[in-house]
Design a protein around this motif. Sequence first.
Motif, PDB file in Angstrom:
ATOM      1  N   ILE A  42      16.567 -38.666 -12.958  1.00  0.00           N
ATOM      2  CA  ILE A  42      17.709 -38.183 -12.179  1.00  0.00           C
ATOM      3  C   ILE A  42      17.920 -36.695 -12.429  1.00  0.00           C
ATOM      4  O   ILE A  42      18.187 -35.920 -11.492  1.00  0.00           O
ATOM      5  N   LEU A  43      17.793 -36.267 -13.675  1.00  0.00           N
ATOM      6  CA  LEU A  43      17.939 -34.841 -13.987  1.00  0.00           C
ATOM      7  C   LEU A  43      16.807 -34.031 -13.363  1.00  0.00           C
ATOM      8  O   LEU A  43      17.026 -32.890 -12.910  1.00  0.00           O
ATOM      9  N   LEU A  44      15.597 -34.593 -13.324  1.00  0.00           N
ATOM     10  CA  LEU A  44      14.495 -33.889 -12.669  1.00  0.00           C
ATOM     11  C   LEU A  44      14.779 -33.689 -11.185  1.00  0.00           C
ATOM     12  O   LEU A  44      14.479 -32.631 -10.620  1.00  0.00           O
ATOM     13  N   LEU A  45      15.365 -34.693 -10.546  1.00  0.00           N
ATOM     14  CA  LEU A  45      15.759 -34.532  -9.142  1.00  0.00           C
ATOM     15  C   LEU A  45      16.838 -33.459  -9.008  1.00  0.00           C
ATOM     16  O   LEU A  45      16.841 -32.686  -8.049  1.00  0.00           O
ATOM     17  N   GLY A  46      17.747 -33.421  -9.979  1.00  0.00           N
ATOM     18  CA  GLY A  46      18.791 -32.399  -9.933  1.00  0.00           C
ATOM     19  C   GLY A  46      18.243 -30.998 -10.080  1.00  0.00           C
ATOM     20  O   GLY A  46      18.799 -30.039  -9.524  1.00  0.00           O
ATOM     21  N   LEU A  47      17.141 -30.852 -10.820  1.00  0.00           N
ATOM     22  CA  LEU A  47      16.539 -29.529 -10.991  1.00  0.00           C
ATOM     23  C   LEU A  47      15.988 -28.972  -9.683  1.00  0.00           C
ATOM     24  O   LEU A  47      15.766 -27.760  -9.566  1.00  0.00           O
ATOM     25  N   LEU A  48      15.768 -29.840  -8.693  1.00  0.00           N
ATOM     26  CA  LEU A  48      15.296 -29.367  -7.396  1.00  0.00           C
ATOM     27  C   LEU A  48      16.341 -28.505  -6.695  1.00  0.00           C
ATOM     28  O   LEU A  48      16.013 -27.749  -5.775  1.00  0.00           O
ATOM     29  N   ASN A  49      17.613 -28.624  -7.118  1.00  0.00           N
ATOM     30  CA  ASN A  49      18.680 -27.827  -6.508  1.00  0.00           C
ATOM     31  C   ASN A  49      18.744 -26.411  -7.067  1.00  0.00           C
ATOM     32  O   ASN A  49      19.524 -25.595  -6.560  1.00  0.00           O
ATOM     33  N   LEU A  50      17.973 -26.121  -8.100  1.00  0.00           N
ATOM     34  CA  LEU A  50      18.015 -24.780  -8.680  1.00  0.00           C
ATOM     35  C   LEU A  50      17.376 -23.775  -7.740  1.00  0.00           C
ATOM     36  O   LEU A  50      16.400 -24.072  -7.048  1.00  0.00           O
ATOM     37  N   ASN A  51      17.928 -22.586  -7.748  1.00  0.00           N
ATOM     38  CA  ASN A  51      17.427 -21.500  -6.917  1.00  0.00           C
ATOM     39  C   ASN A  51      16.446 -20.654  -7.725  1.00  0.00           C
ATOM     40  O   ASN A  51      16.845 -19.956  -8.658  1.00  0.00           O
ATOM     41  N   PRO A  52      15.137 -20.706  -7.406  1.00  0.00           N
ATOM     42  CA  PRO A  52      14.159 -19.944  -8.191  1.00  0.00           C
ATOM     43  C   PRO A  52      14.437 -18.452  -8.208  1.00  0.00           C
ATOM     44  O   PRO A  52      14.248 -17.782  -9.240  1.00  0.00           O
ATOM     45  N   ALA A  53      14.898 -17.911  -7.078  1.00  0.00           N
ATOM     46  CA  ALA A  53      15.175 -16.469  -7.025  1.00  0.00           C
ATOM     47  C   ALA A  53      16.299 -16.102  -7.982  1.00  0.00           C
ATOM     48  O   ALA A  53      16.238 -15.074  -8.678  1.00  0.00           O
TER      49      ALA A  53
ATOM     50  N   GLY B 179      23.385 -17.514 -20.974  1.00  0.00           N
ATOM     51  CA  GLY B 179      24.060 -17.232 -19.713  1.00  0.00           C
ATOM     52  C   GLY B 179      23.362 -17.894 -18.532  1.00  0.00           C
ATOM     53  O   GLY B 179      24.013 -18.389 -17.606  1.00  0.00           O
ATOM     54  N   ILE B 180      22.025 -17.912 -18.559  1.00  0.00           N
ATOM     55  CA  ILE B 180      21.265 -18.577 -17.497  1.00  0.00           C
ATOM     56  C   ILE B 180      21.597 -20.065 -17.470  1.00  0.00           C
ATOM     57  O   ILE B 180      21.829 -20.652 -16.409  1.00  0.00           O
ATOM     58  N   LEU B 181      21.624 -20.665 -18.661  1.00  0.00           N
ATOM     59  CA  LEU B 181      21.914 -22.093 -18.737  1.00  0.00           C
ATOM     60  C   LEU B 181      23.331 -22.381 -18.256  1.00  0.00           C
ATOM     61  O   LEU B 181      23.549 -23.345 -17.507  1.00  0.00           O
ATOM     62  N   ARG B 182      24.273 -21.537 -18.644  1.00  0.00           N
ATOM     63  CA  ARG B 182      25.677 -21.812 -18.329  1.00  0.00           C
ATOM     64  C   ARG B 182      26.013 -21.574 -16.864  1.00  0.00           C
ATOM     65  O   ARG B 182      26.743 -22.359 -16.258  1.00  0.00           O
ATOM     66  N   TYR B 183      25.475 -20.490 -16.291  1.00  0.00           N
ATOM     67  CA  TYR B 183      25.907 -20.087 -14.951  1.00  0.00           C
ATOM     68  C   TYR B 183      24.912 -20.440 -13.841  1.00  0.00           C
ATOM     69  O   TYR B 183      25.312 -20.576 -12.685  1.00  0.00           O
ATOM     70  N   LEU B 184      23.634 -20.597 -14.174  1.00  0.00           N
ATOM     71  CA  LEU B 184      22.642 -20.824 -13.130  1.00  0.00           C
ATOM     72  C   LEU B 184      22.035 -22.222 -13.143  1.00  0.00           C
ATOM     73  O   LEU B 184      21.553 -22.695 -12.114  1.00  0.00           O
ATOM     74  N   VAL B 185      22.032 -22.858 -14.316  1.00  0.00           N
ATOM     75  CA  VAL B 185      21.388 -24.173 -14.418  1.00  0.00           C
ATOM     76  C   VAL B 185      22.405 -25.310 -14.376  1.00  0.00           C
ATOM     77  O   VAL B 185      22.262 -26.255 -13.594  1.00  0.00           O
ATOM     78  N   LEU B 186      23.437 -25.225 -15.217  1.00  0.00           N
ATOM     79  CA  LEU B 186      24.372 -26.345 -15.323  1.00  0.00           C
ATOM     80  C   LEU B 186      25.178 -26.614 -14.046  1.00  0.00           C
ATOM     81  O   LEU B 186      25.356 -27.785 -13.690  1.00  0.00           O
ATOM     82  N   PRO B 187      25.689 -25.591 -13.336  1.00  0.00           N
ATOM     83  CA  PRO B 187      26.467 -25.915 -12.122  1.00  0.00           C
ATOM     84  C   PRO B 187      25.688 -26.710 -11.076  1.00  0.00           C
ATOM     85  O   PRO B 187      26.185 -27.746 -10.602  1.00  0.00           O
ATOM     86  N   PRO B 188      24.447 -26.309 -10.688  1.00  0.00           N
ATOM     87  CA  PRO B 188      23.717 -27.145  -9.726  1.00  0.00           C
ATOM     88  C   PRO B 188      23.295 -28.499 -10.296  1.00  0.00           C
ATOM     89  O   PRO B 188      23.072 -29.448  -9.555  1.00  0.00           O
ATOM     90  N   LEU B 189      23.188 -28.557 -11.626  1.00  0.00           N
ATOM     91  CA  LEU B 189      22.728 -29.788 -12.265  1.00  0.00           C
ATOM     92  C   LEU B 189      23.877 -30.769 -12.532  1.00  0.00           C
ATOM     93  O   LEU B 189      23.631 -31.923 -12.879  1.00  0.00           O
ATOM     94  N   ARG B 190      25.123 -30.323 -12.336  1.00  0.00           N
ATOM     95  CA  ARG B 190      26.273 -31.163 -12.676  1.00  0.00           C
ATOM     96  C   ARG B 190      26.294 -32.493 -11.924  1.00  0.00           C
ATOM     97  O   ARG B 190      26.555 -33.544 -12.531  1.00  0.00           O
ATOM     98  N   PRO B 191      26.028 -32.531 -10.603  1.00  0.00           N
ATOM     99  CA  PRO B 191      26.016 -33.847  -9.929  1.00  0.00           C
ATOM    100  C   PRO B 191      24.989 -34.813 -10.505  1.00  0.00           C
ATOM    101  O   PRO B 191      25.262 -36.010 -10.646  1.00  0.00           O
ATOM    102  N   ALA B 192      23.815 -34.295 -10.873  1.00  0.00           N
ATOM    103  CA  ALA B 192      22.796 -35.163 -11.470  1.00  0.00           C
ATOM    104  C   ALA B 192      23.241 -35.649 -12.850  1.00  0.00           C
ATOM    105  O   ALA B 192      22.999 -36.810 -13.213  1.00  0.00           O
ATOM    106  N   LEU B 193      23.894 -34.793 -13.627  1.00  0.00           N
ATOM    107  CA  LEU B 193      24.393 -35.203 -14.936  1.00  0.00           C
ATOM    108  C   LEU B 193      25.425 -36.312 -14.812  1.00  0.00           C
ATOM    109  O   LEU B 193      25.402 -37.297 -15.559  1.00  0.00           O
ATOM    110  N   ILE B 194      26.328 -36.144 -13.839  1.00  0.00           N
ATOM    111  CA  ILE B 194      27.366 -37.162 -13.634  1.00  0.00           C
ATOM    112  C   ILE B 194      26.738 -38.470 -13.176  1.00  0.00           C
ATOM    113  O   ILE B 194      27.080 -39.554 -13.673  1.00  0.00           O
TER     114      ILE B 194
END
Length: 214
Positions: free
Chosen positions: A132-143, A156-171
């Motif tokens: 499920i988390l791997l599917l959530g990583l698809l929402n990350l913006n590579p740019a 900072g990358i983890l807090r602001y760029l990774v965790l917000p898009p990954l939050r639905p998958a975590l939940i």
Amino acid sequence: MWPAAETTIGSAVTLLVSLPLLALLQDVIDLPHLAGLWDPRTLALLGNGLRLAAGVTAGSLSLAAVVLAALALTRSLRQRGWLLLAVGATGCLPPVVHLSAWQVLGAPLGWPPGFATGLVLTWSYFPLALFILLLGLLNLNPASLEAGHLLSAPSGILRYLVLPPLRPALITASVLVFLLASAHSEVPSLTGYPVYAEEFLARLVLETDPGSAV
């Protein structure tokens, strides 16, 4: 596809999938049935099950995070494939098989029943959390990630760029693992850890009405 149509289709599929559960809830939500939940023994069993489910959820997410880190550090696509295959095969095995495997290793014999049950269920359900988390990583913006590597620290990358898009998958992963662990009864019955799911199945054998078994 129009957003309204997507919402309608998603709602219809969700309702269809949830029909059996809704039917059971409708039968359970009855004062005579709910009165049995306030029995001290039932409350103790519910508490055991909730603590077990919370521990399994935390353990599964932690183990999934370790595997994600290993995947990120592994450069070889072949090694990544083998790792994912091993995790997928682990997730396909029933929890009772995991219990047998741990017993072959000499564990969890002699361990506290709650810890042993949590260990086995964590090993059983963490692959679900991982995928499920791997599917959530698809929402990350590579740019955005590339820009973040130049302008921000890893925290900072983890807090602001990774965790917000990954939050639905975590939940989603947390809720699914929690529900699966709280509803599981086979491993607790074998390790001697009393939970409400085991009691419910025992009552269900004696009761013709599922709502009365709650």
